[in-house]
Design an enzyme around this catalytic site. Structure first.
Site, PDB file in Angstrom:
ATOM      1  CE  LYS A  71      -4.216  -1.811   1.795  1.00 44.84           C
ATOM      2  NZ  LYS A  71      -5.244  -1.863   2.786  1.00 44.84           N
ATOM      3  CB  ALA A 133       2.732   1.651  12.532  1.00 45.64           C
TER       4      ALA A 133
HETATM    5  P1  NDP Z   1       1.379  -4.026   6.146  1.00 52.28           P
HETATM    6  O1  NDP Z   1       2.231  -5.138   5.666  1.00 52.28           O
HETATM    7  O2  NDP Z   1       1.504  -2.699   5.517  1.00 52.28           O
HETATM    8  O3  NDP Z   1       1.650  -3.794   7.727  1.00 52.28           O
HETATM    9  C1  NDP Z   1       1.647  -4.901   8.604  1.00 52.28           C
HETATM   10  C2  NDP Z   1       1.579  -4.420  10.046  1.00 52.28           C
HETATM   11  O4  NDP Z   1       1.401  -5.573  10.884  1.00 52.28           O
HETATM   12  C3  NDP Z   1       2.867  -3.735  10.535  1.00 52.28           C
HETATM   13  O5  NDP Z   1       2.521  -2.791  11.516  1.00 52.28           O
HETATM   14  C4  NDP Z   1       3.640  -4.921  11.156  1.00 52.28           C
HETATM   15  O6  NDP Z   1       4.555  -4.541  12.153  1.00 52.28           O
HETATM   16  C5  NDP Z   1       2.499  -5.675  11.803  1.00 52.28           C
HETATM   17  N1  NDP Z   1       2.790  -7.108  11.989  1.00 52.28           N
HETATM   18  C6  NDP Z   1       2.956  -8.047  11.050  1.00 52.28           C
HETATM   19  N2  NDP Z   1       3.152  -9.272  11.615  1.00 52.28           N
HETATM   20  C7  NDP Z   1       3.118  -9.072  12.952  1.00 52.28           C
HETATM   21  C8  NDP Z   1       3.245  -9.945  14.076  1.00 52.28           C
HETATM   22  N3  NDP Z   1       3.466 -11.251  13.930  1.00 52.28           N
HETATM   23  N4  NDP Z   1       3.135  -9.412  15.320  1.00 52.28           N
HETATM   24  C9  NDP Z   1       2.911  -8.085  15.474  1.00 52.28           C
HETATM   25  N5  NDP Z   1       2.777  -7.203  14.451  1.00 52.28           N
HETATM   26  C10 NDP Z   1       2.868  -7.695  13.202  1.00 52.28           C
HETATM   27  O7  NDP Z   1      -0.126  -4.569   6.084  1.00 52.28           O
HETATM   28  P2  NDP Z   1      -1.454  -3.690   5.992  1.00 52.28           P
HETATM   29  O8  NDP Z   1      -1.287  -2.564   6.932  1.00 52.28           O
HETATM   30  O9  NDP Z   1      -1.771  -3.408   4.598  1.00 52.28           O
HETATM   31  O10 NDP Z   1      -2.575  -4.723   6.532  1.00 52.28           O
HETATM   32  C11 NDP Z   1      -2.734  -4.983   7.915  1.00 52.28           C
HETATM   33  C12 NDP Z   1      -3.955  -5.848   8.170  1.00 52.28           C
HETATM   34  O11 NDP Z   1      -5.157  -5.125   7.929  1.00 52.28           O
HETATM   35  C13 NDP Z   1      -4.031  -7.120   7.337  1.00 52.28           C
HETATM   36  O12 NDP Z   1      -4.444  -8.181   8.165  1.00 52.28           O
HETATM   37  C14 NDP Z   1      -5.094  -6.807   6.315  1.00 52.28           C
HETATM   38  O13 NDP Z   1      -5.768  -7.963   5.865  1.00 52.28           O
HETATM   39  C15 NDP Z   1      -6.025  -5.932   7.143  1.00 52.28           C
HETATM   40  N6  NDP Z   1      -6.845  -5.037   6.315  1.00 52.28           N
HETATM   41  C16 NDP Z   1      -8.202  -5.214   6.299  1.00 52.28           C
HETATM   42  C17 NDP Z   1      -8.999  -4.386   5.568  1.00 52.28           C
HETATM   43  C18 NDP Z   1     -10.483  -4.558   5.580  1.00 52.28           C
HETATM   44  O14 NDP Z   1     -11.145  -3.948   4.737  1.00 52.28           O
HETATM   45  N7  NDP Z   1     -11.054  -5.337   6.478  1.00 52.28           N
HETATM   46  C19 NDP Z   1      -8.447  -3.309   4.743  1.00 52.28           C
HETATM   47  C20 NDP Z   1      -7.018  -3.195   4.857  1.00 52.28           C
HETATM   48  C21 NDP Z   1      -6.264  -4.047   5.591  1.00 52.28           C
HETATM   49  P3  NDP Z   1       6.063  -4.086  11.781  1.00 52.28           P
HETATM   50  O15 NDP Z   1       5.962  -2.663  11.361  1.00 52.28           O
HETATM   51  O16 NDP Z   1       6.810  -4.291  13.032  1.00 52.28           O
HETATM   52  O17 NDP Z   1       6.516  -5.003  10.653  1.00 52.28           O
END
Ligand code: NDP
Length: 275
Positions: A71, A133
């Site tokens: 994104k 984040a």
């Molecule tokens: P990104 O890859 O951009 O960000 C992932 C985030 O999750 C980061 O903050 C990352 O932390 C954190 N993270 C990943 N794995 C872990 C873990 N094991 N423990 C703790 N933190 C973790 O993904 P998005 O922001 O695009 O998506 C996030 C979620 O939101 C997804 O599950 C997606 O499906 C959902 N979503 C749902 C939508 C809906 O319409 N219902 C719309 C958009 C998203 P770090 O920075 O430390 O890597």
């Protein structure tokens, strides 16, 4: 190289992508409004994602959704941005316009806010804790601040949450908290905006004493059954626990509107997905 069949004009790009219900929703809308067009999911390469998306539009693609982890990355190929995309720095919708420009938009924030309002879960001045984040968190902060809520944000990589709290503070109250600081605050809503649920993991080690019967726990992730985060919150005493299906359908409706100028009725697809 992406080969598109004649009537495939829309796609969601992500990695992983198998969990996505976007094709189901958009193909439902396309059929409902008699558009003889299809929407597919594409598992994009982490290395060549930008080339793949450009190739999709070059080969006739009209619109795309972008999901994790692209994104923020996709920002660089947009010719124009909507206001909400510019403010968030995160894109979940692309449209190729009639002069060949690629417009970037973010419908995640409006999708979440619409669902929270529809379910009567949100009030002005609520304290909202956002876990995560990444791109999705970026998309939801501005609309929640604009609605009048106070935002607290934490993340596995705390530096990223600090960057977001600095970026958005001109729009309202936002504070970055480390995990050990969470129980010094009282929240009305906790939103899981991490992607931990995809691998069936707990998002973060959250102190159990921030949970109570009244707190609203909203997982942006979704599945056919309760997600890991939903089960976790229920175990700690929360009773008002939701998944992100309502948000998903609402953000999809806004993407569909950008592509077709038709704002779809979401009731039927919501019922289908819930059942
Ligand atoms: P990104 O890859 O951009 O960000 C992932 C985030 O999750 C980061 O903050 C990352 O932390 C954190 N993270 C990943 N794995 C872990 C873990 N094991 N423990 C703790 N933190 C973790 O993904 P998005 O922001 O695009 O998506 C996030 C979620 O939101 C997804 O599950 C997606 O499906 C959902 N979503 C749902 C939508 C809906 O319409 N219902 C719309 C958009 C998203 P770090 O920075 O430390 O890597």
């Amino acid at each position: 190289m992406i080969n598109l069949n004649k009537n495939i004009y829309y796609a969601v790009f992500g990695n992983p992508i198998n969990h996505s219900k976007s094709p189901k929703i958009h193909n439902f809308f396309l059929k409902k409004y008699d558009l003889n067009e299809k929407y597919i999911r594409i598992c994009a390469s982490k290395k060549f994602f930008l080339t793949e998306i450009l190739s999709f539009f070059k080969n006739g693609g009209k619109g795309a959704n972008i999901t994790l982890p692209f994104k923020e990355k996709v920002y660089s190929i947009c010719t124009n941005l909507t206001k909400r995309a510019k403010i968030s720095g995160s894109i979940n919708t692309l449209k190729k316009n009639y002069i060949g420009e690629i417009i970037g938009d973010n419908t995640d924030g409006i999708g979440l806010l619409t669902d929270l309002k529809f379910k009567n879960l949100i009030n002005k001045n609520d304290n909202i804790l956002i876990l995560g984040a990444g791109g999705a968190a970026r998309g939801i902060i501005y609309p929640l601040l604009k609605f009048g809520c106070n935002i607290y944000i934490t993340n596995r990589t705390i530096k990223k949450a600090q960057i977001l709290s600095k970026k958005f503070r001109k729009f309202g109250y936002i504070k970055c908290l480390k995990l050990h600081q969470l129980n010094k605050n009282k929240f009305q809503i906790i939103i899981n905006a991490t992607s931990a649920g995809i691998s069936n993991n707990s998002p973060l080690v959250i102190p159990s004493d921030i949970f109570n019967k009244k707190i609203i726990c909203y997982d942006m992730f979704y599945g056919n059954t309760d997600t890991f985060f939903m089960k976790f919150c229920k175990k700690l005493g929360a009773t008002r626990v939701y998944n992100g299906i309502g948000m998903l359908v609402n953000q999809a409706a806004h993407s569909f509107f950008l592509w077709t100028n038709i704002f779809p009725n979401i009731k039927n697809i919501l019922d289908i997905l819930k059942n």
